[in-house]
Design a protein around this motif. Structure first.
Motif, PDB file in Angstrom:
ATOM      1  N   ALA A 139       0.880  -1.237   0.125  1.00 36.31           N
ATOM      2  CA  ALA A 139       0.009   0.073  -0.054  1.00 36.31           C
ATOM      3  C   ALA A 139       0.790   1.270  -0.109  1.00 36.31           C
ATOM      4  CB  ALA A 139      -0.961  -0.029   1.377  1.00 36.31           C
ATOM      5  N   ALA A 140       2.200   1.172   0.416  1.00 38.16           N
ATOM      6  CA  ALA A 140       3.035   2.510   0.549  1.00 38.16           C
ATOM      7  C   ALA A 140       3.639   2.661  -0.566  1.00 38.16           C
ATOM      8  CB  ALA A 140       3.979   2.150   1.750  1.00 38.16           C
ATOM      9  N   ARG A 141       3.929   1.546  -1.452  1.00 35.64           N
ATOM     10  CA  ARG A 141       4.871   1.415  -2.622  1.00 35.64           C
ATOM     11  C   ARG A 141       4.326   2.184  -3.817  1.00 35.64           C
ATOM     12  NH1 ARG A 141       8.390  -3.824  -2.509  1.00 35.64           N
ATOM     13  NH2 ARG A 141       9.635  -3.560  -0.759  1.00 35.64           N
ATOM     14  N   PRO A 142       3.034   2.241  -4.171  1.00 33.21           N
ATOM     15  CA  PRO A 142       2.490   2.469  -5.508  1.00 33.21           C
ATOM     16  C   PRO A 142       3.121   3.697  -6.051  1.00 33.21           C
ATOM     17  CG  PRO A 142       0.646   1.439  -4.472  1.00 33.21           C
ATOM     18  CD  PRO A 142       1.832   1.716  -3.484  1.00 33.21           C
ATOM     19  N   THR A 172      13.591  -7.521   3.638  1.00 31.57           N
ATOM     20  CA  THR A 172      12.325  -8.196   4.082  1.00 31.57           C
ATOM     21  C   THR A 172      11.146  -7.944   3.597  1.00 31.57           C
ATOM     22  OG1 THR A 172      11.819  -6.108   5.490  1.00 31.57           O
ATOM     23  CG2 THR A 172      13.185  -8.015   6.585  1.00 31.57           C
ATOM     24  N   GLY A 173      11.421  -6.917   2.603  1.00 32.06           N
ATOM     25  CA  GLY A 173      10.099  -6.554   1.541  1.00 32.06           C
ATOM     26  C   GLY A 173       9.443  -5.381   2.273  1.00 32.06           C
ATOM     27  N   LEU A 174       9.803  -4.935   3.499  1.00 30.11           N
ATOM     28  CA  LEU A 174       9.045  -3.787   4.043  1.00 30.11           C
ATOM     29  C   LEU A 174       9.600  -2.388   3.441  1.00 30.11           C
ATOM     30  CD1 LEU A 174       9.614  -4.712   7.906  1.00 30.11           C
ATOM     31  CD2 LEU A 174       7.343  -4.845   6.613  1.00 30.11           C
ATOM     32  N   GLY A 175      10.520  -2.250   3.048  1.00 31.16           N
ATOM     33  CA  GLY A 175      11.094  -1.208   2.364  1.00 31.16           C
ATOM     34  C   GLY A 175      10.939   0.316   2.784  1.00 31.16           C
ATOM     35  N   VAL A 176      10.316   1.261   2.323  1.00 31.74           N
ATOM     36  CA  VAL A 176      10.098   2.310   2.730  1.00 31.74           C
ATOM     37  C   VAL A 176       9.057   2.466   3.572  1.00 31.74           C
ATOM     38  CG1 VAL A 176       8.920   4.497   1.888  1.00 31.74           C
ATOM     39  CG2 VAL A 176      10.552   3.453   0.332  1.00 31.74           C
ATOM     40  N   ALA A 177       8.345   1.442   3.905  1.00 25.88           N
ATOM     41  CA  ALA A 177       7.215   1.088   4.995  1.00 25.88           C
ATOM     42  C   ALA A 177       8.051   0.947   6.255  1.00 25.88           C
ATOM     43  CB  ALA A 177       5.970   0.270   4.541  1.00 25.88           C
ATOM     44  N   GLY A 178       9.078   0.036   6.172  1.00 20.70           N
ATOM     45  CA  GLY A 178       9.781  -0.215   7.167  1.00 20.70           C
ATOM     46  C   GLY A 178      10.428   0.952   7.550  1.00 20.70           C
ATOM     47  N   LEU A 179      11.074   1.697   6.787  1.00 18.03           N
ATOM     48  CA  LEU A 179      11.798   2.840   7.107  1.00 18.03           C
ATOM     49  C   LEU A 179      11.103   3.858   7.681  1.00 18.03           C
ATOM     50  CD1 LEU A 179      14.278   4.786   7.129  1.00 18.03           C
ATOM     51  CD2 LEU A 179      13.396   5.400   4.512  1.00 18.03           C
ATOM     52  N   GLY A 180       9.894   4.007   7.299  1.00 18.01           N
ATOM     53  CA  GLY A 180       8.769   5.143   8.049  1.00 18.01           C
ATOM     54  C   GLY A 180       8.489   4.517   9.490  1.00 18.01           C
ATOM     55  N   THR A 181       8.352   3.220   9.726  1.00 20.44           N
ATOM     56  CA  THR A 181       8.000   2.662  11.085  1.00 20.44           C
ATOM     57  C   THR A 181       9.310   2.997  11.821  1.00 20.44           C
ATOM     58  OG1 THR A 181       6.663   0.974  10.020  1.00 20.44           O
ATOM     59  CG2 THR A 181       7.231   0.675  12.070  1.00 20.44           C
ATOM     60  N   ALA A 182      10.341   2.727  11.248  1.00 22.47           N
ATOM     61  CA  ALA A 182      11.594   2.882  12.274  1.00 22.47           C
ATOM     62  C   ALA A 182      11.745   4.325  12.581  1.00 22.47           C
ATOM     63  CB  ALA A 182      12.690   2.387  11.578  1.00 22.47           C
ATOM     64  N   MET A 183      11.621   5.231  11.668  1.00 23.08           N
ATOM     65  CA  MET A 183      11.552   6.741  11.836  1.00 23.08           C
ATOM     66  C   MET A 183      10.651   7.068  12.961  1.00 23.08           C
ATOM     67  SD  MET A 183      13.460   9.127  11.161  1.00 23.08           S
ATOM     68  CE  MET A 183      14.319   8.361   9.412  1.00 23.08           C
ATOM     69  N   ALA A 184       9.452   6.642  13.010  1.00 22.50           N
ATOM     70  CA  ALA A 184       8.172   7.070  14.182  1.00 22.50           C
ATOM     71  C   ALA A 184       9.053   6.328  15.442  1.00 22.50           C
ATOM     72  CB  ALA A 184       7.159   6.151  13.797  1.00 22.50           C
ATOM     73  N   ILE A 193      15.102   7.535   1.948  1.00 25.47           N
ATOM     74  CA  ILE A 193      14.431   7.122   0.684  1.00 25.47           C
ATOM     75  C   ILE A 193      15.297   6.472  -0.139  1.00 25.47           C
ATOM     76  CG2 ILE A 193      12.454   7.127  -1.030  1.00 25.47           C
ATOM     77  CD1 ILE A 193      11.156   8.995   0.984  1.00 25.47           C
ATOM     78  N   CYS A 194      16.129   7.343  -0.664  1.00 26.97           N
ATOM     79  CA  CYS A 194      17.259   6.757  -1.793  1.00 26.97           C
ATOM     80  C   CYS A 194      17.865   5.830  -1.429  1.00 26.97           C
ATOM     81  CB  CYS A 194      17.964   7.851  -2.232  1.00 26.97           C
ATOM     82  SG  CYS A 194      16.942   9.442  -3.096  1.00 26.97           S
ATOM     83  N   ASP A 195      18.283   5.713  -0.283  1.00 27.20           N
ATOM     84  CA  ASP A 195      19.130   4.484   0.121  1.00 27.20           C
ATOM     85  C   ASP A 195      18.394   3.122   0.299  1.00 27.20           C
ATOM     86  OD1 ASP A 195      21.494   5.999   0.874  1.00 27.20           O
ATOM     87  OD2 ASP A 195      21.185   5.996   2.835  1.00 27.20           O
ATOM     88  N   GLN A 196      17.086   3.253   0.579  1.00 28.96           N
ATOM     89  CA  GLN A 196      16.372   1.986   0.643  1.00 28.96           C
ATOM     90  C   GLN A 196      16.071   1.590  -0.961  1.00 28.96           C
ATOM     91  OE1 GLN A 196      14.993  -0.014   2.755  1.00 28.96           O
ATOM     92  NE2 GLN A 196      16.270   0.683   4.117  1.00 28.96           N
ATOM     93  N   LEU A 197      16.102   2.466  -1.774  1.00 25.33           N
ATOM     94  CA  LEU A 197      15.577   2.478  -3.290  1.00 25.33           C
ATOM     95  C   LEU A 197      17.036   1.532  -3.998  1.00 25.33           C
ATOM     96  CD1 LEU A 197      13.614   5.301  -4.409  1.00 25.33           C
ATOM     97  CD2 LEU A 197      12.581   2.941  -3.936  1.00 25.33           C
TER      98      LEU A 197
END
Length: 304
Positions: free
Chosen positions: A19-22, A192-204, A244-248
């Motif tokens: 849901a976070a990636r499109p 893990t496949g979490l990608g940017v969603a995982g990054l957002g969670t870690a940032m919170a 974000i760029c690092d994850q990509l």
């Protein structure tokens, strides 16, 4: 760097990631991963350089909090971190907690070092550790030589600062150690496949960790709109764009290629220090930076 076991995402966490990636998926695939890395490299030090100019108006930890808070608020509606965390399995939750804590302390240590030392030295110290970690997984003459070259370059940059500012060096070395954790955990999050969603969670999570120590120093920014806008700009430049760029980049670059490209960062940090902070390096500093770049470029990470 050591290879890590891949962690399979759960179906529930995967649905949040999808849901976070499109919005990013098409652009991420169209742009080469090396371009994402270069964009990240520039903003990785451009944001902190601007932050250093604001330390007098907003405290060091206050700026660190504004940086993390901005990133957390930007990511929150896009990634829904509360949903990602609650639906992740136990191993993924532990990974997210570790990544968030690492981000929080690393950002604080980086700013505390930057308040006392030139940005070129702080950047050089960041990358000596990456070579040391590579040797844990792959002890070769090439890696021993790479570490020796990078350490020699760092010693040239440190010069007399061992006695003049040991506190600044402590924060710089702590930041360097945590930067290793950022790379290792960041690769695991990407796989893990979490990608940017995982990054957002870690940032919170990082936002909650820094809140007790940074909010009080950040309060002056809330009574001065120009400071608040500047702090938000620093957060976007420092934590949103580069992470974000690092994850990509991490998701598509082999670790060996990513580690090789890290050699560009001390040079980019030095150039940004000259342009933004007017920190012009001496000839000895230039030699030290060149040795660090050579050492990072020369080292060979362990296979994936």
């Amino acid at each position: 760097m050591n290879s890590e076991a891949q962690v399979r995402p759960t179906n529930r966490a995967g649905s949040d990631t999808d849901a976070a990636r499109p919005a990013l998926a098409g652009l991420a695939d169209a742009v080469p991963p090396h371009v994402w890395f270069c964009v990240s490299a520039i903003f990785h030090y451009l944001g902190p350089a601007f932050a250093a100019l604001l330390f007098a108006q907003v405290g060091v930890l206050g700026m660190a909090w504004l940086r993390i808070a901005t990133a957390a608020l930007v990511f929150a509606p896009l990634t829904r971190p509360w949903t990602v965390f609650t639906r992740a399995d136990r191993s993924a939750r532990l990974l997210l907690l570790a990544f968030g804590a690492c981000l929080a302390v690393m950002n604080c240590a980086f700013y505390l070092a930057l308040d006392r030392l030139p940005i070129s030295l702080v950047a050089a110290i960041e990358f000596v550790g990456t070579i040391g970690v590579a040797m844990v997984g792959l002890r070769t003459p090439r890696n021993f030589a790479a570490l020796a070259i990078a350490v020699a370059g760092t010693l040239l940059l440190i010069d007399v600062k061992w006695s003049s500012d040991p506190v600044g060096l402590f924060w710089a070395f702590l930041n360097g150690a945590l930067f290793i954790g950022y790379i290792v955990l960041g690769h695991r999050i990407a796989r893990t496949g979490l990608g940017v969603a995982g990054l957002g969670t870690a940032m919170a999570i990082a936002f909650l960790v820094v809140l007790p120590v940074g909010l009080s120093e950040a309060l002056p920014a809330f009574s001065a709109p120009q400071l608040l806008i500047a702090g938000i700009g620093v957060g976007l430049c420092s934590s949103v764009i580069p992470y974000i760029c690092d994850q990509l980049a991490m998701a598509r670059l082999p670790r060996a290629s990513f580690a090789l490209m890290l050699s560009l960062l001390p040079l980019i940090a030095t150039l940004i220090g000259v342009v933004v902070l007017r920190q012009v390096p001496s000839l000895t500093d230039c030699l030290g930076i060149a040795l660090v770049v050579a050492g990072v470029a020369m080292h060979k990470p362990a296979p994936e």
